[in-house]
Design a protein around this motif. Structure first.
Motif: not given
Length: 500
Positions: A397-410
Motif C-alpha cells: 500500500e502507498m504511504p498514508a502521509v501526504d507528501t505535500r506535508a514535507w514542503g514549505g510553509p502553508r
C-alpha cells in the motif's frame, strides 16, 4: 715622558708584532721561510700544486742540510717534513691553500707572505736612496693632489695656460733644430730604482684586495646561513651584494679606481712598450741582472695581479649567488638544530656508557607517523554513491502521509489562523498564535512562515525567551528556542473599516 704615551705606543707595537707579516720575519727560521717561499712562488708561478710545493721544499731542506746548515754551530733549520711546515705556514697566515679551477689543490702566498718577502727583498738588496727621482715622484703626487682638491675654476685655467706655454716653448725649440736634453746614467739608475721600489709594493696590494674580497665572501655566506628574513628579501639583498663585492671594502674601492688606469689592455701594451724602450737603453747594463728581470716583469705582475683580483671577485659573486639559490636558511637551521640535538644526546650517553659497549647504529632517521593527511577542506571521507532503492512490490500500500506535508510553509492557512487568533486586537503574540494552531500548522517550516508574515506586518522582539515544540509530518518532535515576538495585527484595520 708621559706614562700614558709610552703605554699607548707599547700597545700599538704589540699589535703590530701580532701581524702575521712581522711574525714571519721575527721568528727563528725566518731566513729559511723567506728563501723557500721566494724560490717556490714567483711572478710566473703565483700558485703551485700542493704535491709540487712539498717536493720542492723537501729538496731545499736536503740541500741545505747536506751543505752543513742546521747543525748546532750552523744556521738553524726547522724540523719536520715539508707537509708539516706548510701546514704551520697556512695556520700562521703566510700561505693559502685552495682549489684551482681545474680541481687541483694549490698553495699561494697570502698578502702577509707577499709583504714579508717584499720587506726582506728591500733590506737584502740595494738600498733605496733619497734621489731626485723619488723627490720628483713625491712632488708630482702632491701637485696632482692639490689640483684635484682645488675646485677653483680660475686657478685651474691658469695652471693649464702655463703648462701649454711651457709645452709650446719646448716644441718650438725642437722644431728650430734644438737638441734633446740628455739625462745622465746616474739619474736614470736612480729613476729605475724608484720605479722598482714602487713596483715591489704592487703584488702585496693586489693580494690584500683579493683576500679582503674573500673575507667579505665568508662573512656574507655566514650571515646568510643565520638569516631569518623571508627568502625573497634575502635573495634581493645578497644577489645585489654579490654583484657589488668590490665596493664592500676600502681595498676594493681603491682597486676599482686603479682598475680604470691599468685594466685597459691597450694601457698594458703601452706600458710594455715603454719598458722595452727603457731596457734598450745603455744605462740598464749597469743594473744587476735581478733588477733588469724585475723591470721586464712589471707589466706582467700588474696584469697577473689584476687577473687575481677579478678572479676573486667572480668567485665571491658565484659563491654568494649559489648559496642564495641552492640553500634554504630555514632548512639549514633545522639541520643545525638536529646536529646539536644529536651532539647533546651523545654527551648525555657517554658518561653512562661502558668501554667496548656495542651501539646499535641508526639506519635511517625516524619519520613521523601522521597517517593520511586531508587533501581537501570538505568531508574527509571519500565520496560514496547513494544507497540503492529497494524493490517496490506492487501489492504494498502507498504511504498514508501526504507528501505535500514535507514542503514549505502553508501561507494561506497561516494568514487565516493568525487573523482568527488576533481578532480585533492591535497586536498579536506570534508564539502564542503558533501554539494555538492545529497539528497540521505546527511544523518547523510553519513556524518560519509565521515569523515571515509577522516580519512583513512589522514585528517587535521582546526580552523573553520562548520555547516552542514543533511536529514534523512523521510525528517526530523538534524543540526550538527563540525570542518573544509581538506583531502588529495586519487584519485589524480592514476589519474595523468594514464595521464602520
Amino acid at each position: 715622558m708621559a706614562t700614558r704615551g709610552v703605554e699607548g705606543a707599547y700597545q700599538g707595537a704589540l699589535r703590530a708584532f701580532q701581524n702575521p707579516m712581522l711574525a714571519l720575519l721575527h721568528q727563528t727560521h725566518a731566513p729559511f721561510v723567506v728563501t723557500v717561499l721566494a724560490m717556490v712562488f714567483t711572478a710566473e708561478r703565483p700558485t703551485v700544486a700542493v704535491a709540487d710545493t712539498h717536493a720542492e721544499i723537501n729538496d731545499a731542506l736536503d740541500q741545505l742540510r747536506a751543505a752543513g746548515y742546521g747543525d748546532e754551530d750552523g744556521q738553524p733549520l726547522p724540523a719536520g717534513t715539508a707537509r708539516d711546515l706548510c701546514r704551520q705556514w697556512v695556520q700562521a697566515g703566510w700561505l693559502v691553500r685552495q682549489v684551482s679551477d681545474d680541481d687541483v689543490e694549490v698553495y699561494r702566498l697570502s698578502a702577509y707572505g707577499v709583504g714579508a718577502l717584499e720587506v726582506a727583498g728591500r733590506v737584502g738588496g740595494a738600498r733605496t736612496r733619497v734621489s731626485e727621482s723619488r723627490v720628483r715622484t713625491l712632488l708630482d703626487a702632491i701637485e696632482r693632489l692639490a689640483q684635484d682638491a682645488d675646485p677653483d675654476l680660475m686657478s685651474r685655467m691658469v695652471r693649464l695656460h702655463e703648462e701649454i706655454q711651457q709645452r709650446q716653448k719646448e716644441l718650438t725649440r725642437l722644431e728650430k733644430g734644438g737638441a734633446v736634453e740628455t739625462v745622465a746614467d746616474e739619474q736614470l739608475l736612480e729613476a729605475a730604482e724608484n720605479v722598482l721600489h714602487l713596483a715591489r709594493e704592487l703584488p702585496a696590494d693586489f693580494a690584500r684586495v683579493a683576500e679582503s674580497i674573500k673575507a667579505i665572501q665568508r662573512d656574507v655566506v655566514a650571515e646568510l646561513r643565520h638569516d631569518v628574513r623571508p627568502t625573497g628579501e634575502v635573495l634581493r639583498e645578497y644577489l645585489a651584494r654579490g654583484q657589488r663585492i668590490l665596493d664592500a671594502t676600502p681595498e676594493g674601492r681603491a682597486f676599482a679606481g686603479a682598475l680604470r688606469l691599468i685594466g685597459d689592455p691597450a694601457q698594458i701594451d703601452t706600458l710594455w712598450g715603454q719598458l722595452r724602450t727603457v731596457l734598450r737603453h745603455r744605462f740598464t747594463e749597469l743594473l744587476p741582472e735581478q733588477q733588469r728581470r724585475e723591470l721586464t716583469e712589471i707589466s706582467r705582475r700588474i696584469e697577473q695581479g689584476v687577473k687575481e683580483v677579478l678572479a676573486a671577485q667572480r668567485q665571491a659573486s658565484h659563491v654568494i649567488t649559489s648559496q642564495v639559490r641552492n640553500h634554504d636558511p630555514m632548512r639549514d637551521r633545522q639541520v643545525d638544530e638536529l646536529l646539536r640535538d644529536v651532539m647533546s644526546g651523545l654527551h648525555r650517553w657517554i658518561p653512562g656508557s661502558r668501554r667496548g659497549e656495542a651501539v646499535e647504529p641508526l639506519r635511517r632517521l625516524p619519520v613521523a607517523d601522521v597517517g593520511h593527511l586531508r587533501q581537501r577542506m570538505t568531508d574527509p571521507r571519500p565520496p560514496q554513491p547513494p544507497a540503492p532503492l529497494r524493490d517496490w512490490a506492487e501489492t504494498e500500500e502507498m504511504p498514508a502521509v501526504d507528501t505535500r506535508a514535507w514542503g514549505g510553509p502553508r501561507y494561506a492557512e497561516l494568514h487565516t489562523h493568525l487573523a482568527a487568533f488576533a481578532g480585533g486586537a492591535a497586536s498579536v503574540d506570534v508564539v502564542a498564535a503558533f501554539r494555538a494552531a492545529g497539528a497540521e500548522l505546527q511544523r518547523p517550516v510553519d513556524l518560519l512562515g509565521l515569523l515571515e508574515i509577522a516580519n512583513g506586518a512589522g514585528m517587535t522582539e521582546t526580552a523573553e525567551v520562548e520555547v516552542v515544540d514543533t511536529v514534523r509530518p512523521d510525528r517526530t518532535r523538534r524543540r526550538f528556542a527563540l525570542g518573544g515576538v509581538v506583531a502588529a495585527n495586519p487584519f485589524g484595520a480592514d476589519r474595523s473599516g468594514g464595521d464602520e
